[in-house]
Design a protein around this motif. Structure first.
Motif: not given
Length: 254
Positions: A13-20, A25-29
């Protein structure tokens, strides 16, 4: 607690959020309640439609095994079987009657009960093997519910994306809102694919491992009880059961 499972989930989950985020991008989006409701609700409804109530309840009951693995102390179990053997050789099978009543493991208690009742070695083996196979099938069937969820989830995600695009088309005259609507629609696809490959399918595979560990533990207990019925000495029983310790040392400490 299985720290590796928790760590793996956090890394995924962290890798996806950080990569985005690195892409601007904004992870909250990535958090969208309607898309989440469509994907989770649709997936859950689909598996409930195809699954029996008993299997679904069993799936809920064993789900925590993914992060909190059942503990099987192989060393203690071998010592316990040796004590049963010693007691049976000295006092007879009836001396194990109390053990059959108080043992917390239902499978072991049944084996001891059959031993006390004087079942032959072949009948004892057949009965325990049938119980073992049936229990394995029931648990694996419950674990396959997560496999089904992993199969339905991406498709439900696409369905959510299509529904989102239909809604976005209502903003066809407003390019800004149309772009935002399209972006939101595709979040459902992300949820569908992400939940399948990061949560549902890995959980199904981890449950398979847990179930095999449980079955191997019960198989060891069955072999011990059968060895007692054959009148084998505690030393010979220990040597026979040592193979389970060598093959799966992680069962003693997860």
């Amino acid at each position: 607690m299985d720290k590796l499972s928790i760590l793996g989930l956090l890394i995924a989950l962290g890798s996806i959020a950080i990569g985005y985020s690195l892409e601007g991008g904004v992870a909250s989006a990535l958090f969208n309640v309607p898309a989440l409701v469509i994907v989770l609700g649709g997936t859950l409804g689909a598996v409930m439609l195809q699954t029996s109530a008993s299997t679904f309840k069993k799936m809920l009951k064993i789900s925590h095994w993914v992060f909190f693995a059942p503990q099987y102390d192989i060393d203690e179990a071998i010592e316990q079987v040796k004590r049963w053997s010693h007691k049976a050789r000295q006092e007879g099978y009836l001396a194990l009657e109390n053990e059959a009543f108080i043992h917390p493991d239902i499978y072991a208690a049944k084996g001891l009960g059959l031993l006390v009742d004087g079942c032959s070695e072949q009948k004892l083996r057949d009965t325990l093997e049938i119980d073992l196979l049936l229990e394995r099938d029931r648990l694996l069937e419950a674990g396959r519910v997560y496999e089904a969820m992993g199969g339905y989830s991406p498709t439900i995600g696409i369905l959510g994306a299509v529904l989102g695009l239909i809604q976005a088309m209502s903003f066809i005259t407003d390019p800004q809102k149309l772009g935002e609507g399209v972006a939101t629609a595709f979040i459902a696809t992300i949820y569908g694919v992400g939940l399948a490959n990061i949560i549902f399918l890995p959980m199904a595979n981890k449950l398979k491992q847990r179930i095999e560990q449980k079955m191997l533990y019960h198989e060891m207990l069955a072999e011990g009880v059968i060895a007692i019925s054959l009148g084998e000495s505690p030393i010979n029983i220990e040597l026979k059961l040592e193979a389970y310790r060598v093959e799966r040392p992680n069962l003693a400490q997860e």
